[in-house]
Write an enzyme that holds these catalytic residues in place. Structure first.
Site, PDB file in Angstrom:
ATOM      1  CG  HIS A   1      -9.566  -6.453   8.838  1.00  0.00           C
ATOM      2  ND1 HIS A   1      -8.498  -6.871   9.572  1.00  0.00           N
ATOM      3  CD2 HIS A   1      -9.298  -6.801   7.564  1.00  0.00           C
ATOM      4  CE1 HIS A   1      -7.618  -7.469   8.777  1.00  0.00           C
ATOM      5  NE2 HIS A   1      -8.081  -7.438   7.552  1.00  0.00           N
TER       6      HIS A   1
ATOM      7  CD  GLU B   1      -1.851  -2.325   1.442  1.00  0.00           C
ATOM      8  OE1 GLU B   1      -0.725  -2.609   1.893  1.00  0.00           O
ATOM      9  OE2 GLU B   1      -2.742  -3.171   1.263  1.00  0.00           O
TER      10      GLU B   1
END
Lengths: 329, 457
Positions: free
Chosen positions: B260, B191
């Protein structure tokens, strides 16, 4: 430092060499002036001088094509001058004036010129590396045939994002030259103390990226290596790494007392490996009697730098309305 | 012994699925690991394997049946030594098996995940005479990207699993086939690197759409979102814009716990020079994403996994866009202003129904864009209702609701008849246990309580 290869076999015309000499001298004099202005309080914040490393950017700019891109971190004044940006605009940005390249809103570390394809000037160590690969990605997709020169230091070479970028650049065969300016110190930490493998040109081997170590104090060696690297990229073979062995004479920034190295070490490099002295020696060797011309060049450069300083100090600060401009495009 | 084979849960948010295809027939013997059926979830068609050795007894749900609830018996398995006894309910399935739906040929409607199904918003920017179609938020986002990629060759999509896998959440389904691997680019799991690479590509003249598999992972790349994308226009004195979209699911999904499940609305909205949108319905998802792709600034598009499968009306126009920076009055009302966005709207609409039955008519504002924030619409509404409750799933400290409270204090203090109350997610990392997770999120009953408090009822 070992004997220079180009000393025995200079492969440049007098005019070319004179051009490199002029470009390197401009950077040095400009940086010296910037140091002075900083001392006078005319330049604020952080200011990282390029003195000692001039051959790296000069040698590489000698082989760029029109439209090639470049991006670097915050030791960026030399890169801007070498790619043809106006010393006046650069100095005016350093002094935070409306006439600066970023209209006074970027400063020393965040300066850009879209016209000169100079994409910064980035203040975060290592962040310019994926950005450089992204510029190359755009060139590949748009099929421009251009190359992006992405400069970073031996300190940034330990950043994780550098290796994320190496992987993608190699995977996608991006036309990017990674130029590692190894000046031996990441701020105050020597490469031996920061890098488990100090041979930074081999850092791409895990990703299949060729690399070479180059005498970064020798403008002709730099130029020749740059040619090889750019040719590799332009022939769609993917990225290339050039580790430029170089040295900065000044501290990391203006406030660095440089206690991490001896005065003798610095003096030794200055005396035996200075890139500008070297170019001068080559010129004198090639063309006896050129000293008079070199003297002229010296005074021209001095005038250019003084003019830039004067221009910047006589320029107004940005209008207060500028606080709120350029927030959104 | 005959036991039930149950409809499996094959994704965190799956509550129902389709028995796409039986790979076995009654009487077939199967071994553990053998493929017995294909199950279609909201994300993908998944292979379903036998977990025991035995013989298929009866197929209870014919292939093609949609909306089969998780844990519904779909077949029976006769294991060695016994035969043909009546099916014994799985000991773990405490509830009675759900009624078996008939096979249907029409596409399923929105799965009943959120409490409030999305109904067509009353005020939607559709020219008269234009028809609408009901599509999922997922499909709306997919159409937005496809349309913009057709329109502008400089638009490309990059991210993890966006191409060959067809999108981790199927949002990019079909794009690789239409636009090719140069413009639909699978990235390694990096990322930090690809966020920066996307920014560089934007500087270089392209219009990247960078998909994060979830915004939780974008924290690895947030330096590039803030330092490289957002600040550059300003730092360059206006020379170099950064037209880039960072998008992906944001906030809590279902049972994916602390790392998450985080809402980044307030984080990104804090940053000058970023634009931030968080759509709720399909029309806004499509219209806002299209506008985001065309915008010359970095735009953060915060999507939501639970909303992906929900359907609502989208105008059938060749080029339907929703302007950035404009809130939507979802429902007019007089007693209190409810301000929300994204999945917070689900809770808000559910609360509003309860309030309605108590005689309280709320004006509901869906902010849609969080930066630049449409404060005018909020202020005008509060000047009418004199009360405001904000609703979001994110944490309470330095929240969007805090900011709206501050705006109202400054701009509408004299019109307020009660303090502004922020209904938010709880100030804890998201717990995994189902009951705790429910408590950690903002709930409709909390909204109802807040409204009762500000209306003194």
């Amino acid at each position: 430092m070992a004997a220079r290869k180009s000393a025995s076999k200079p492969r440049a015309t007098v005019n070319e060499l004179l051009g490199y000499y002029r470009d390197m001298l401009l950077i040095r004099r400009f940086e010296e002036k910037a140091g002075q202005l900083y001392g006078m309080g005319k330049i604020g914040g952080f200011c990282h001088l390029y003195i000692g490393q001039e051959a790296v950017v000069t040698g590489l700019e000698a082989i760029t094509e029109d439209g090639d891109k470049r991006v670097t971190a915050y030791r960026d004044h030399g890169h801007m001058l070498a790619c043809g940006m106006d010393p006046k605009g650069v100095m005016a940005e350093l002094t935070g004036r409306a006439t600066g390249y970023s209209r006074g809103k970027g400063g020393s570390m965040h300066m850009f010129s879209k016209d000169s394809h100079f994409y910064g000037g980035h203040g975060i160590v290592g962040a310019q590396v994926p950005i450089g690969a992204g510029l190359a990605f755009s060139d590949k997709l748009l099929r421009t045939g251009k190359v992006t020169f992405t400069y970073f230091g031996d300190g940034a070479a330990n950043q994780g994002q550098v290796y994320e970028t190496f992987n993608m650049a190699s995977l996608w065969k991006l036309p990017v030259v990674f130029v590692i300016e190894n000046n031996r110190y990441a701020m105050g930490t020597s490469i031996q103390r920061a890098s488990s493998t100090p041979e930074l040109h081999t850092r791409g081997s895990a990703f299949g990226i060729p690399g070479e170590s180059v005498d970064g104090m020798d403008v002709l060696e730099v130029r020749n290596a740059g040619k090889r690297a750019a040719k590799h990229c332009r022939s769609e073979k993917g990225p290339y790494i050039l580790e430029m062995m170089t040295y900065r004479y000044r501290g990391h920034s203006m406030s660095d007392p440089a206690k991490y190295r001896t005065r003798e070490e610095v003096q030794d490099v200055r005396k035996h490996s200075d890139p500008i002295d070297h170019a001068r020696e080559l010129l004198v060797g090639k063309k006896p009697g050129i000293e008079a011309t070199l003297k002229e060049v010296d005074s021209e450069i001095k005038a250019t730098v003084n003019e830039a300083a004067e221009f910047s100090l006589n320029s107004p600060e940005p209008d207060v309305a500028e606080l709120w401009t350029d927030v959104f495009a | 012994m005959e036991s039930n084979i149950l409809m499996p849960a094959l994704s965190p948010t799956m509550e129902t699925g389709t028995v796409a295809k039986w790979m076995v027939k009654e009487g077939d013997s199967v071994a553990s690991g053998d493929l017995i059926a294909e199950i279609e979830t909201d994300k993908a068609v998944m292979e379903f394997e036998a977990v025991d050795d035995g013989t298929i007894g009866r197929i209870l749900i014919p292939e093609g049946t949609q909306d089969v609830a998780v844990n519904t018996p779909i077949a029976t398995l006769i294991t060695e030594g016994e035969s043909t006894a009546a099916a014994i309910p799985e000991s773990l399935a405490s509830d009675a098996p759900a009624p078996v739906p008939e096979p249907v040929s029409q596409p399923a409607t929105a799965p009943a995940i959120a409490a409030a199904p999305i109904s067509p918003p009353p005020e939607i920017e559709i020219p008269e005479g234009v028809s609408t179609k009901k599509i999922t938020v997922r499909q709306a986002l997919n159409e937005a990207m496809a349309e913009e990629m057709r329109r502008d060759a400089s638009v490309f999509l990059m991210g993890e699993e966006v191409a060959e896998y067809q999108g981790a959440y199927k949002v990019s389904e079909g794009l690789l086939q239409e636009f090719g691997s140069e413009r639909v680019v699978d990235t390694p799991i990096t990322e930090h690197g690809f966020a920066g690479l996307g920014v560089g590509a934007a500087f270089g003249g392209l219009r990247p759409i960078v998909e994060f598999m979830t915004f939780n992972f974008a924290m690895q790349g947030i330096d590039h979102i803030v330092n490289s994308a957002a600040k550059t226009l300003y730092m360059t004195g206006g020379q170099i814009p950064c037209p880039i979209v960072f998008r992906g699911p944001n906030g809590a999904a279902a049972r994916v716990a602390a790392q998450h499940s985080q809402d980044y609305a307030a984080w990104y909205s804090h940053v000058p020079s970023l634009k931030v949108v968080q759509p709720y319905c399909a029309a806004d998802a499509k219209g806002l994403l299209k506008s985001a792709i065309r915008d010359n600034n970095p735009v953060i598009v915060l999507e939501n996994e639970i909303l992906y499968g929900q359907s609502s009306e989208v105008p059938e126009l060749d080029d339907f866009t929703v302007p950035l920076g404009r809130a939507r009055i979802w429902q007019e009302g007089s007693d209190v202003t409810l301000v929300s966005f994204g999945i917070g709207m689900s809770h808000t609409l559910e609360a509003s129904k309860i309030l309605e039955s108590a005689g309280i008519r709320a004006e509901i504002i869906d902010l849609r864009t969080l930066r630049p924030l449409d404060t005018e619409t909020v202020i005008a509404s509060v000047k009418k209702t004199n009360r405001c409750v904000t609703v979001e799933e994110g944490w309470p400290v330095c929240s969007i609701g805090n900011h709206i409270g501050s705006v109202l204090m400054n701009e509408a203090f004299d019109w307020l008849d009660a303090p502004v109350i922020n209904c938010t997610g709880k100030d804890v990392p998201m717990p995994y246990a189902a009951n705790l997770e429910k408590l950690a999120l903002v709930t409709p009953s909390e909204i109802v309580e807040a409204v009762k408090a500000v209306t003194y009822s």
